[in-house]
Design a protein around this motif. Structure first.
Motif, PDB file in Angstrom:
ATOM      1  N   PRO A   2       0.830  -1.204   0.000  1.00  0.00           N
ATOM      2  CA  PRO A   2       0.000   0.000   0.000  1.00  0.00           C
ATOM      3  C   PRO A   2       0.866   1.256   0.000  1.00  0.00           C
ATOM      4  CG  PRO A   2       0.053  -0.996   2.174  1.00  0.00           C
ATOM      5  CD  PRO A   2       0.723  -1.961   1.265  1.00  0.00           C
ATOM      6  N   LEU A   3       0.287   2.289  -0.570  1.00  0.00           N
ATOM      7  CA  LEU A   3       0.990   3.559  -0.590  1.00  0.00           C
ATOM      8  C   LEU A   3       1.020   4.168   0.804  1.00  0.00           C
ATOM      9  CD1 LEU A   3      -0.420   5.290  -3.799  1.00  0.00           C
ATOM     10  CD2 LEU A   3       1.874   4.359  -3.487  1.00  0.00           C
ATOM     11  N   ASP A   4       2.147   4.736   1.183  1.00  0.00           N
ATOM     12  CA  ASP A   4       2.193   5.548   2.393  1.00  0.00           C
ATOM     13  C   ASP A   4       2.894   6.862   2.070  1.00  0.00           C
ATOM     14  OD1 ASP A   4       4.909   5.059   2.320  1.00  0.00           O
ATOM     15  OD2 ASP A   4       4.884   3.604   3.958  1.00  0.00           O
ATOM     16  N   MET A   5       3.100   7.688   3.059  1.00  0.00           N
ATOM     17  CA  MET A   5       3.612   9.031   2.830  1.00  0.00           C
ATOM     18  C   MET A   5       5.024   9.012   2.257  1.00  0.00           C
ATOM     19  SD  MET A   5       2.607  12.048   2.850  1.00  0.00           S
ATOM     20  CE  MET A   5       3.508  13.465   2.260  1.00  0.00           C
ATOM     21  N   TRP A   6       5.792   7.946   2.515  1.00  0.00           N
ATOM     22  CA  TRP A   6       7.152   7.887   1.986  1.00  0.00           C
ATOM     23  C   TRP A   6       7.171   7.899   0.459  1.00  0.00           C
ATOM     24  CZ3 TRP A   6      10.463   9.500   5.176  1.00  0.00           C
ATOM     25  CH2 TRP A   6      10.446   9.145   6.532  1.00  0.00           C
ATOM     26  N   TRP A   7       6.160   7.275  -0.159  1.00  0.00           N
ATOM     27  CA  TRP A   7       6.090   7.263  -1.618  1.00  0.00           C
ATOM     28  C   TRP A   7       5.954   8.692  -2.164  1.00  0.00           C
ATOM     29  CZ3 TRP A   7       6.924   3.129  -4.739  1.00  0.00           C
ATOM     30  CH2 TRP A   7       6.893   1.870  -4.152  1.00  0.00           C
ATOM     31  N   PHE A   8       5.088   9.455  -1.552  1.00  0.00           N
ATOM     32  CA  PHE A   8       4.868  10.826  -2.019  1.00  0.00           C
ATOM     33  C   PHE A   8       6.082  11.714  -1.732  1.00  0.00           C
ATOM     34  CE2 PHE A   8       0.612   9.098  -1.522  1.00  0.00           C
ATOM     35  CZ  PHE A   8       0.002   9.509  -2.688  1.00  0.00           C
ATOM     36  N   THR A   9       6.713  11.487  -0.581  1.00  0.00           N
ATOM     37  CA  THR A   9       7.926  12.250  -0.272  1.00  0.00           C
ATOM     38  C   THR A   9       9.032  11.925  -1.268  1.00  0.00           C
ATOM     39  OG1 THR A   9       7.359  12.276   2.079  1.00  0.00           O
ATOM     40  CG2 THR A   9       9.646  12.750   1.496  1.00  0.00           C
ATOM     41  N   GLY A  10       9.160  10.657  -1.625  1.00  0.00           N
ATOM     42  CA  GLY A  10      10.157  10.264  -2.613  1.00  0.00           C
ATOM     43  C   GLY A  10       9.883  10.869  -3.979  1.00  0.00           C
ATOM     44  N   ALA A  11       8.596  10.878  -4.368  1.00  0.00           N
ATOM     45  CA  ALA A  11       8.239  11.489  -5.655  1.00  0.00           C
ATOM     46  C   ALA A  11       8.549  12.988  -5.649  1.00  0.00           C
ATOM     47  CB  ALA A  11       6.763  11.257  -5.950  1.00  0.00           C
ATOM     48  N   ALA A  12       8.264  13.653  -4.523  1.00  0.00           N
ATOM     49  CA  ALA A  12       8.554  15.085  -4.426  1.00  0.00           C
ATOM     50  C   ALA A  12      10.059  15.338  -4.517  1.00  0.00           C
ATOM     51  CB  ALA A  12       7.997  15.650  -3.126  1.00  0.00           C
ATOM     52  N   CYS A  13      10.851  14.462  -3.887  1.00  0.00           N
ATOM     53  CA  CYS A  13      12.310  14.614  -3.968  1.00  0.00           C
ATOM     54  C   CYS A  13      12.804  14.402  -5.400  1.00  0.00           C
ATOM     55  CB  CYS A  13      12.987  13.625  -3.022  1.00  0.00           C
ATOM     56  SG  CYS A  13      12.793  14.041  -1.268  1.00  0.00           S
ATOM     57  N   SER A  14      12.191  13.475  -6.126  1.00  0.00           N
ATOM     58  CA  SER A  14      12.580  13.256  -7.519  1.00  0.00           C
ATOM     59  C   SER A  14      12.279  14.483  -8.372  1.00  0.00           C
ATOM     60  CB  SER A  14      11.852  12.032  -8.081  1.00  0.00           C
ATOM     61  OG  SER A  14      12.201  10.865  -7.371  1.00  0.00           O
ATOM     62  N   LEU A  15      11.101  15.082  -8.152  1.00  0.00           N
ATOM     63  CA  LEU A  15      10.758  16.306  -8.879  1.00  0.00           C
ATOM     64  C   LEU A  15      11.732  17.431  -8.556  1.00  0.00           C
ATOM     65  CD1 LEU A  15       6.879  16.240  -8.352  1.00  0.00           C
ATOM     66  CD2 LEU A  15       8.088  15.792 -10.497  1.00  0.00           C
ATOM     67  N   LEU A  16      12.093  17.541  -7.284  1.00  0.00           N
ATOM     68  CA  LEU A  16      13.026  18.585  -6.858  1.00  0.00           C
ATOM     69  C   LEU A  16      14.394  18.381  -7.504  1.00  0.00           C
ATOM     70  CD1 LEU A  16      13.486  21.020  -4.960  1.00  0.00           C
ATOM     71  CD2 LEU A  16      14.225  19.372  -3.221  1.00  0.00           C
ATOM     72  N   THR A  17      14.841  17.132  -7.567  1.00  0.00           N
ATOM     73  CA  THR A  17      16.142  16.844  -8.184  1.00  0.00           C
ATOM     74  C   THR A  17      16.141  17.200  -9.667  1.00  0.00           C
ATOM     75  OG1 THR A  17      16.536  15.066  -6.593  1.00  0.00           O
ATOM     76  CG2 THR A  17      17.845  15.047  -8.613  1.00  0.00           C
ATOM     77  N   ALA A  18      15.055  16.837 -10.347  1.00  0.00           N
ATOM     78  CA  ALA A  18      14.962  17.148 -11.778  1.00  0.00           C
ATOM     79  C   ALA A  18      14.978  18.660 -11.999  1.00  0.00           C
ATOM     80  CB  ALA A  18      13.692  16.539 -12.360  1.00  0.00           C
ATOM     81  N   ALA A  19      14.276  19.403 -11.162  1.00  0.00           N
ATOM     82  CA  ALA A  19      14.268  20.864 -11.296  1.00  0.00           C
ATOM     83  C   ALA A  19      15.662  21.440 -11.052  1.00  0.00           C
ATOM     84  CB  ALA A  19      13.267  21.475 -10.326  1.00  0.00           C
ATOM     85  N   ALA A  20      16.366  20.910 -10.058  1.00  0.00           N
ATOM     86  CA  ALA A  20      17.712  21.403  -9.761  1.00  0.00           C
ATOM     87  C   ALA A  20      18.657  21.164 -10.933  1.00  0.00           C
ATOM     88  CB  ALA A  20      18.246  20.728  -8.498  1.00  0.00           C
ATOM     89  N   VAL A  21      18.514  20.004 -11.598  1.00  0.00           N
ATOM     90  CA  VAL A  21      19.357  19.715 -12.757  1.00  0.00           C
ATOM     91  C   VAL A  21      19.071  20.703 -13.880  1.00  0.00           C
ATOM     92  CG1 VAL A  21      19.822  18.018 -14.565  1.00  0.00           C
ATOM     93  CG2 VAL A  21      19.661  17.284 -12.185  1.00  0.00           C
ATOM     94  N   LEU A  22      17.797  21.012 -14.113  1.00  0.00           N
ATOM     95  CA  LEU A  22      17.428  21.942 -15.178  1.00  0.00           C
ATOM     96  C   LEU A  22      17.906  23.363 -14.892  1.00  0.00           C
ATOM     97  CD1 LEU A  22      13.803  20.726 -15.962  1.00  0.00           C
ATOM     98  CD2 LEU A  22      15.815  20.479 -17.423  1.00  0.00           C
ATOM     99  N   LEU A  23      18.012  23.713 -13.624  1.00  0.00           N
ATOM    100  CA  LEU A  23      18.407  25.070 -13.259  1.00  0.00           C
ATOM    101  C   LEU A  23      19.910  25.264 -13.199  1.00  0.00           C
ATOM    102  CD1 LEU A  23      15.801  25.929 -10.474  1.00  0.00           C
ATOM    103  CD2 LEU A  23      15.932  26.892 -12.769  1.00  0.00           C
ATOM    104  N   ARG A  24      20.649  24.203 -13.442  1.00  0.00           N
ATOM    105  CA  ARG A  24      22.097  24.357 -13.468  1.00  0.00           C
ATOM    106  C   ARG A  24      22.501  25.295 -14.603  1.00  0.00           C
ATOM    107  NH1 ARG A  24      25.353  18.910 -13.622  1.00  0.00           N
ATOM    108  NH2 ARG A  24      27.020  20.475 -13.656  1.00  0.00           N
ATOM    109  N   ALA A  25      23.406  26.204 -14.299  1.00  0.00           N
ATOM    110  CA  ALA A  25      23.837  27.167 -15.309  1.00  0.00           C
ATOM    111  C   ALA A  25      24.677  26.474 -16.363  1.00  0.00           C
ATOM    112  CB  ALA A  25      24.643  28.287 -14.653  1.00  0.00           C
TER     113      ALA A  25
END
Length: 260
Positions: A2-25
């Motif tokens: 079953p889904l728990d909060m860790w799944w959503f936290t992990g997905a949010a961290c993945s989104l954050l990582t992808a955004a950080a990569v795109l914002l690299r100069a």
């Protein structure tokens, strides 16, 4: 499982990582070491309005435009041939007197500004538009993902506290400027090399210096070098009047570009 909060936290961290990569100069391009155009400098310092202001200053210095009524700019003569894309777009948009805010809404001027953005991005001075927009969308998705997880599956206190980490990271990355560190270093070096002079610059030889001064110092340079044109044309940013009617686009149209 079953889904728990860790799944959503992990997905949010993945989104954050992808955004950080795109914002690299990006790495500055081969043209970054060359002397930058005043309009590029103005775009980096003050955005689109500043770039169009410098284009108007360049046209006024060449005898092409002058100030009109009620904070507008109008054609004064065709002067010499205009080859710069932004200056050409501004000149051809002044079939009728218009203020700077009106000029910023004209499609051909917007296309010229997009090209100027692309040029600065290619030189490593601005983050590319597509990557910038995608990164901002991903950052918006981070708190939405965390909020969805909290609504669907209330987690324990440690899970809830952990979910705040990607949200805090998204807030921090949201304030990363579109300018790259290379652009900030360039502006700092240009400010040191071109301080605001004590007296107006006059003469043909001072034309490029006046444009660079306006690009770097904005309203203060306008009031120093071109006070009548700046006030009459509504170029000053502090409470300036801005009238005029947007000139019509030609029926044949042109090739449009994407967003900022």
């Amino acid at each position: 499982m079953p889904l728990d909060m860790w799944w959503f936290t992990g997905a949010a961290c993945s989104l954050l990582t992808a955004a950080a990569v795109l914002l690299r100069a990006g790495t500055p391009g081969p043209g970054a070491a060359a002397a930058p155009l005043p309009q590029c400098v103005a775009l980096l310092r003050g955005g689109r309005r500043a770039a169009v202001t410098v284009a108007l200053v360049a046209l006024q210095q060449r005898g092409v435009v002058t100030h009109g009524r009620a904070g507008t700019v109008r054609i004064d003569g065709w002067g010499t041939a205009v080859r710069d894309p932004l200056q050409l777009a501004v000149r051809t948009s002044l079939r009728r007197p218009a203020g700077i805010r009106v000029l910023l809404t004209v499609p051909r001027v917007q296309r010229a500004l997009e090209a100027l953005h692309d040029q600065c991005a290619a030189e490593g001075l601005l983050r590319p538009a597509r990557r910038w927009r995608t990164a901002r969308a991903l950052l918006c998705a981070v708190p939405l993902t965390v909020a969805t997880g909290l609504a669907i599956t209330p987690g324990s206190l440690p899970q809830t506290m952990a979910s705040a980490v990607p949200v805090a990271g998204a807030v921090a990355l949201w304030f990363v400027p579109r300018q790259t560190p290379a652009a900030r270093r360039l502006l700092a070096s240009l400010h040191e090399a071109h301080p605001l002079p004590d007296r107006p610059l006059r003469g043909t030889a001072s034309v490029p210096r006046v444009q660079m001064s306006v690009a770097l110092h904005g309203d203060r340079a306008l009031e120093l070098h071109l006070p009548h044109f700046a006030r009459g044309g509504g170029l000053l940013g502090r409470g300036s009047r801005d009238g005029g009617i947007a000139p019509p686009e030609p029926s044949s149209g042109g090739v449009s570009c994407g967003g900022p």
